[in-house]
Design an enzyme around this catalytic site. Structure first.
Site, short mmCIF file in Angstrom:
data_model
loop_
_atom_site.label_atom_id
_atom_site.label_comp_id
_atom_site.label_asym_id
_atom_site.label_seq_id
_atom_site.Cartn_x
_atom_site.Cartn_y
_atom_site.Cartn_z
N GLY A 34 7.83 67.26 88.39
CA GLY A 34 7.92 67.59 89.81
C GLY A 34 8.85 68.78 90.02
O GLY A 34 9.32 69.40 89.06
N GLN A 35 9.12 69.07 91.29
CA GLN A 35 9.92 70.26 91.61
C GLN A 35 11.33 70.19 91.00
O GLN A 35 11.79 71.13 90.37
CB GLN A 35 10.04 70.44 93.14
N ASP A 72 6.05 61.85 82.74
CA ASP A 72 5.47 61.93 84.09
C ASP A 72 4.05 61.38 84.00
O ASP A 72 3.53 61.20 82.89
CB ASP A 72 5.45 63.39 84.58
N ASP A 87 3.97 56.05 83.58
CA ASP A 87 3.90 55.64 84.98
C ASP A 87 5.22 54.91 85.29
O ASP A 87 5.50 53.85 84.72
CB ASP A 87 2.69 54.71 85.15
N TYR A 94 10.19 57.25 103.88
CA TYR A 94 10.93 57.90 102.79
C TYR A 94 12.44 57.63 102.96
O TYR A 94 13.12 57.23 102.01
CB TYR A 94 10.63 59.40 102.84
C1 AKB Z 1 11.63 66.15 101.80
O1 AKB Z 1 11.49 67.08 102.61
O2 AKB Z 1 11.02 65.08 101.88
C2 AKB Z 1 12.61 66.33 100.67
C3 AKB Z 1 13.98 65.84 101.05
C4 AKB Z 1 14.80 66.58 102.01
O3 AKB Z 1 14.40 64.85 100.53
N1 AKB Z 1 12.68 67.70 100.29
#
Ligand code: AKB
Length: 310
Positions: free
Chosen positions: A12-13, A35, A53, A143
């Site tokens: 990932g990034q 990954d 995974d 999130y």
């Molecule tokens: C997002 O935008 O979801 C992430 C973060 C700020 O955690 N880059």
């Protein structure tokens, strides 16, 4: 002690740049990238890559044992904007991946783990400016809920089982080696690629959507510096600050290099996510505890991004 390091979510990034830096610091042969997808050429060619995974506890356990892993970076996660589209999948990935690795740590299968939190752990009722490390959280995105809950689980495993788990709350991260995917702060990377490709950009946040941001080199340095500290008496999810930026300020910085660059705004659902997050972060505890200091400001970052996004 010689480290045998496993990066989960290495393509990932953040994982991409973290893995490459760790390989430089500890030796290619001592840092395994894992990954569910293969990564870029640099990752795949500089050391061992294993398909893994992060939600498969048995596979993670076998890998920890067979490669005698001492240190884990658990970077697999779904970011904020994608998570809002598939909340249950996001919750499942973000929590299962973390809880698996914490449980394997409790079983003594490695010595130390890094798990990233985010400014997304804060919510609309947290102070907006210089948001302190310890304050009202109450995130309103799935999130953010997974990040805040994850912090509480890390604290639980540290307190109850003595697990050595370390965390920073990343701001939006800006880099060119691997693209972010599905975040609210992704515009801050897209803008550079589009500036070079089309000399214009339509931003999905409004011009004044100020958010904490950081150049990737600073974020990676914060990560390995925190991991190198002696074991801490208490678990802390550290705030780290780089810059506070909005799309208008970024476009002005780009115009210093590309005077014809133009930006327009079409805010979408990500604007509401951005509005629920802090504008700037108080990182005094990271400064006091492990001498944290960012090196990149906006114009320096813009120069590097425009030179490399080509
Ligand atoms: C997002 O935008 O979801 C992430 C973060 C700020 O955690 N880059």
């Amino acid at each position: 002690m010689k480290q045998h390091i496993l990066v989960i979510g290495a393509c990932g990034q953040i994982g991409t740049e973290l893995t490459l830096k760790l390989r430089q610091l500890f030796g290619n042969e001592n840092v395994i990238a894992s990954d569910i997808h293969p990564g870029n050429q640099e990752i795949m060619q500089s050391g061992l890559f294993l398909n893994l995974d992060a939600t498969d506890a048995t596979a993670v356990k076998e890998l920890l044992i067979s490669h005698k892993i001492t240190q884990v970076y658990m970077m697999a996660a779904m970011l904020s904007a994608t998570a809002e589209k598939i909340p249950m999948k996001a919750w499942d990935l973000n929590m299962t991946a973390l809880l698996n690795i914490l449980e394997l740590g409790r079983e003594g299968l490695y010595n130390q783990v890094f798990w990233p939190s985010s400014i997304g752990a804060f919510g609309p009722t947290s102070p907006k400016e210089h948001t302190p490390q310890n304050t009202l959280m109450s995130p309103t995105t799935v999130y953010g809920i997974s990040k805040y809950t994850g912090e509480l689980w890390c604290q639980y495993y540290a307190n109850r089982y003595g697990l050595d788990v370390r965390t920073v709350r990343y701001p939006g991260l800006i880099s060119y080696k691997a693209q972010p995917g599905g975040g609210t702060t992704d515009y801050a990377v897209e803008i550079y690629f589009e500036a070079l490709k089309a000399n214009k950009y339509t931003c999905f946040l409004s011009e004044n959507a100020t958010l904490p941001m950081m150049y990737m080199d600073d974020a990676i340095r914060a990560t390995y510096t925190l991991m190198a500290q002696p074991k801490m008496a208490v678990y802390k999810a550290y705030n780290i600050a780089g810059m506070s930026l909005n799309p208008k300020e970024m476009s002005k910085s780009i115009q210093k290099q590309l005077p014809d660059f133009s930006i327009s705004y079409q805010p979408d659902f990500r604007q509401a996510i951005a509005e629920s997050w802090p504008k700037s972060i108080d990182d005094s505890e990271a400064k006091a505890d492990w001498n944290w200091k960012p090196e990149f400001d906006l114009d320096r970052m813009t120069k590097v991004m425009l030179a490399h996004c080509k």
